[in-house]
Design a protein around this motif. Structure first.
Motif, PDB file in Angstrom:
ATOM      1  N   UNK A   8      -8.622  37.210  33.206  1.00 39.11           N
ATOM      2  CA  UNK A   8      -9.886  37.934  33.094  1.00 39.11           C
ATOM      3  C   UNK A   8      -9.848  38.825  31.877  1.00 39.11           C
ATOM      4  N   UNK A   9      -9.980  40.117  32.088  1.00 40.24           N
ATOM      5  CA  UNK A   9      -9.946  41.085  30.994  1.00 40.24           C
ATOM      6  C   UNK A   9      -8.533  41.504  30.608  1.00 40.24           C
ATOM      7  N   UNK A  10      -7.543  41.140  31.431  1.00 40.25           N
ATOM      8  CA  UNK A  10      -6.176  41.570  31.164  1.00 40.25           C
ATOM      9  C   UNK A  10      -5.247  40.412  30.851  1.00 40.25           C
ATOM     10  N   UNK A  11      -3.956  40.657  31.007  1.00 39.79           N
ATOM     11  CA  UNK A  11      -2.925  39.683  30.701  1.00 39.79           C
ATOM     12  C   UNK A  11      -1.896  39.668  31.814  1.00 39.79           C
ATOM     13  N   UNK A  12      -1.236  38.540  31.989  1.00 36.91           N
ATOM     14  CA  UNK A  12      -0.122  38.400  32.926  1.00 36.91           C
ATOM     15  C   UNK A  12       1.130  38.194  32.091  1.00 36.91           C
ATOM     16  N   UNK A  13       2.037  39.151  32.160  1.00 38.17           N
ATOM     17  CA  UNK A  13       3.251  39.117  31.352  1.00 38.17           C
ATOM     18  C   UNK A  13       4.383  38.511  32.178  1.00 38.17           C
ATOM     19  N   UNK A  14       4.980  37.419  31.728  1.00 39.01           N
ATOM     20  CA  UNK A  14       6.121  36.865  32.457  1.00 39.01           C
ATOM     21  C   UNK A  14       7.276  37.879  32.489  1.00 39.01           C
ATOM     22  N   UNK A  15       7.850  38.071  33.660  1.00 38.91           N
ATOM     23  CA  UNK A  15       8.948  39.036  33.803  1.00 38.91           C
ATOM     24  C   UNK A  15      10.101  38.718  32.873  1.00 38.91           C
ATOM     25  N   UNK A  16      10.296  37.443  32.555  1.00 43.33           N
ATOM     26  CA  UNK A  16      11.408  37.066  31.681  1.00 43.33           C
ATOM     27  C   UNK A  16      11.270  37.706  30.293  1.00 43.33           C
ATOM     28  N   UNK A  17      10.047  37.859  29.783  1.00 42.25           N
ATOM     29  CA  UNK A  17       9.860  38.493  28.468  1.00 42.25           C
ATOM     30  C   UNK A  17      10.312  39.951  28.496  1.00 42.25           C
TER      31      UNK A  17
END
Length: 90
Positions: A8-17
């Protein structure tokens, strides 16, 4: 990994990063986020940076910043020391 998923308006950051950036395990990243010791800030670019995003994560005196395009492609990554904010007194 060179892309961060839009949600949507945000982002999903993979925990591995974040685990790689802060030299933690993925489980430690999740715990730090739940406890509020790993924090984030999302900023939308303006002017000549319109269409870009800056995601900054802070933990234990260190920061990691991802600069993204509108589709979530990582344009740059930086890591640097930061001053820890003062702890709230009880």
């Amino acid at each position: 990994m060179n892309r961060i998923e839009r949600d949507g308006e945000g982002f999903v950051i993979p925990a591995v990063l974040l685990a790689e950036a802060f030299r933690m395990t993925e489980d430690d990243v999740r715990l730090a986020m739940r406890e509020g010791t790993l924090t984030s800030l999302c900023e939308a670019g303006e002017g000549e940076d319109a269409g870009r995003w800056r995601l900054t994560f802070r933990h234990a005196g260190r920061a990691c910043r991802f600069t993204l395009d509108g589709a979530g492609a990582i344009l740059s990554t930086s890591r640097f020391p930061v001053r820890s904010p003062p702890r709230a007194s009880a």
